[in-house]
Design an enzyme around this catalytic site. Structure first.
Site, PDB file in Angstrom:
ATOM      1  N   HIS A  65      38.664 -38.562 -32.304  1.00  0.00           N
ATOM      2  CA  HIS A  65      37.725 -39.548 -31.745  1.00  0.00           C
ATOM      3  C   HIS A  65      36.782 -38.910 -30.715  1.00  0.00           C
ATOM      4  CE1 HIS A  65      39.724 -43.260 -33.353  1.00  0.00           C
ATOM      5  NE2 HIS A  65      40.748 -42.437 -33.416  1.00  0.00           N
ATOM      6  N   ASN A 138      41.224 -49.632 -34.137  1.00  0.00           N
ATOM      7  CA  ASN A 138      40.284 -49.064 -35.106  1.00  0.00           C
ATOM      8  C   ASN A 138      39.528 -50.188 -35.799  1.00  0.00           C
ATOM      9  OD1 ASN A 138      40.842 -46.363 -34.716  1.00  0.00           O
ATOM     10  ND2 ASN A 138      42.272 -46.209 -36.416  1.00  0.00           N
TER      11      ASN A 138
END
Ligand code: HEM
Length: 492
Positions: A65, A138
């Protein structure tokens, strides 16, 4: 959050340049040399400090990420769920809590394009009156694997080849050919949803199962879901190439511009709950992160809305230094025994201590906005001013005491030490149902993406056959179509 509070007093008030220690700098243009063309003197302290600072500007990027954009705003309760949780920030409709949100892609580097086929992170930090709550989710509601033991290998397979530094399908398909539990996640990743149009037009999900607990101590398993009020939009392959080719930061720009223009992105928060006493009633394990909870039997219950109405002031301070951790919860919200969540509880604060240092929670963006007190102090880059003489507990000189007890899940834990997989694997049912729910053109695009990936010349016949067998078990016709296009005989 008041960033100005944390500014060094000299930072922007001085009419002239200074060193970091505040001494005036009379020349910020030229180095100090011996004569006009001679070598530079090491005693040019300002030059040395300036270059040394520059040399250290970058901190390690997130191991996953790394690419992300953040924005601030508020969360407002719209529906009363106080019967389910004693969380103060959910106490009544109308209650607002400041938040910061970070959206991200998962696999590639800090400067990578935002148009790649990849899950998107959707992490929300609520600055509540009872401490921060990090809902680190997510855009897809399920995950690839269900045991944290597999996470580092999974990430290695998805990341670029360590030799070529190129992401290669054969490595991904090899790794996941050992993990049929990943099929459900692949029905999201290889679906049109695999490339969201931008961060505003995507859903979010807490993914893992958490627990809500009310004042009486009654616990409910819970899943959290964010739904964008402006709808979900995705990019098909041609569009993604065009958008990404024109601007590799298009999603960051979209978020920034839309907030700057007063077009504030908004999501509604929903929950699904299961009474832990009923957890055996399903053909899946509610703590299995590769499963969704069917909405027809476990309906979405509205809770509140999230509005992003303020851009960040500084990318480094409020994005790079922003640190989330699924272990950071508040009274009324607790973990579940979801194995993946249990590993995440350890992993994030561990990586933050490496990435940002042991005092990362003192950084303004990470610090709680309520009063807080303990004796975890000192260490590298401790910048909290303290003047107390008692830094131990308990003490008859320090009135600070334990907080009031808050409820945690009451269930009794027992069992022998084991390393095992969950009983109800049921890997194929939900992926098959999802595929069958699509219109034919959407199914066709999904098949094309799989044919493409499985056509990588380094994918062996064995791996190809395994995948065809998996997809056949999810949906017979899907397996047959893949087999015929790839010229492989299905062998279930
Ligand atoms: C055992 C499984 C997992 C492990 C060990 C793990 C570990 C990590 C690590 C080390 C980071 C980097 C954090 C940082 O440097 O700030 C990260 C970021 C992140 N992870 Fe996970 N992760 C796991 C599963 C998941 C799952 C299931 C989700 C989705 C619910 C998820 C969502 C995220 C998000 C959104 C971020 C970025 C947070 C940010 O914006 O700073 N991870 N993860």
């Amino acid at each position: 959050m008041d960033p100005y509070k944390y500014r060094p007093s000299s930072a922007f008030d001085s009419p002239f340049w200074t060193t970091n220690s505040g001494a005036p700098v009379w020349n910020n243009n030229s180095s100090l040399t011996v004569g006009s063309r001679g070598p530079i003197l090491l005693e040019d302290y300002h030059l040395v400090e300036k270059i040394a600072n520059f040399d250290r500007e970058r901190i390690p990027e997130r191991v996953v990420h790394a690419r992300g954009a953040s924005a601030k705003g508020f969360f407002e309760v719209t529906h009363d769920i106080s019967q389910l949780t004693c969380a103060d920030f959910l106490r009544a409709p109308g209650v607002q809590t400041p938040v910061i949100v970070r959206f991200s892609t998962v696999i590639h580097e800090r400067g990578s394009p935002e148009t790649l086929r990849d899950p998107r992170g959707f992490a929300v930090k609520f600055y509540t009156r009872e401490g921060n709550f990090d809902l680190v989710g997510n855009n897809f509601p399920v995950f690839f694997v269900r045991d944290g033991m597999k996470f580092p290998d999974m990430v290695h397979a998805l990341k670029p080849n360590p030799k070529s530094h190129i992401q290669e399908p054969w490595r991904i398909l090899d790794f996941f050919s050992h993990h049929p539990e990943s099929l459900h996640m692949f029905t999201f990743l290889f679906d049109d949803l695999g490339v969201p149009q931008d961060y505003r037009h995507m859903e979010g999900s807490g993914v893992n199962t958490y627990t809500l607990i009310n004042k009486a101590g009654k616990a409910q398993y819970v899943k959290f879901h964010w739904k964008p009020t402006c709808g979900v939009k995705c990019l098909l392959e041609d569009e993604a190439i065009k958008v990404g080719g024109a601007n590799h930061s298009h999603a960051t720009k979209d978020l920034y511009d839309s907030i700057a223009a007063g077009n504030y992105p908004e999501w509604k928060l929903y929950i699904q709950t299961i009474d832990p006493d009923h957890e055996d009633r399903f053909d899946f394990d509610p703590l299995d992160v590769t499963k969704t909870w069917p909405e027809d039997i476990l309906p979405l219950q509205p809770v509140g809305r999230l509005v992003l109405n303020k851009n960040i002031d500084n990318f480094f301070a409020e994005n790079e230094q922003l640190a989330f951790c699924p272990a950071i919860v508040v009274p009324g919200v607790y973990y579940s025994d979801d194995k993946l969540l249990q590993t995440r509880i350890f992993s994030y604060s561990d990586t933050q201590r490496h990435r940002l240092g042991p005092n990362y929670l003192q950084l303004p963006v990470n610090a709680p906005k309520c009063s807080h007190h303990n004796n975890h102090h000192e260490g590298f880059m401790n910048f909290m001013h303290r003047d107390e003489e008692v830094n131990y507990f308990p003490s008859r000189y320090d009135p600070v005491r334990n907080a009031e007890r808050f409820p945690i899940p009451p269930n009794i834990l027992s069992g022998k030490r084991e390393k095992c997989i969950i009983e109800k694997e049921n890997n194929f049912k939900q992926p098959g149902e999802r595929y069958r729910s699509w219109a034919p053109d959407r199914q066709e695009r999904f098949i094309c993406r799989w044919v493409d990936a499985l056509s990588d010349p380094r994918v062996t016949h064995e791996i190809r056959s395994i995948w065809i067998s998996y997809w056949s078990q999810a949906d017979k016709s899907l397996g047959q179509k893949l087999a015929s296009r790839l010229n492989v005989r299905p062998s279930i």
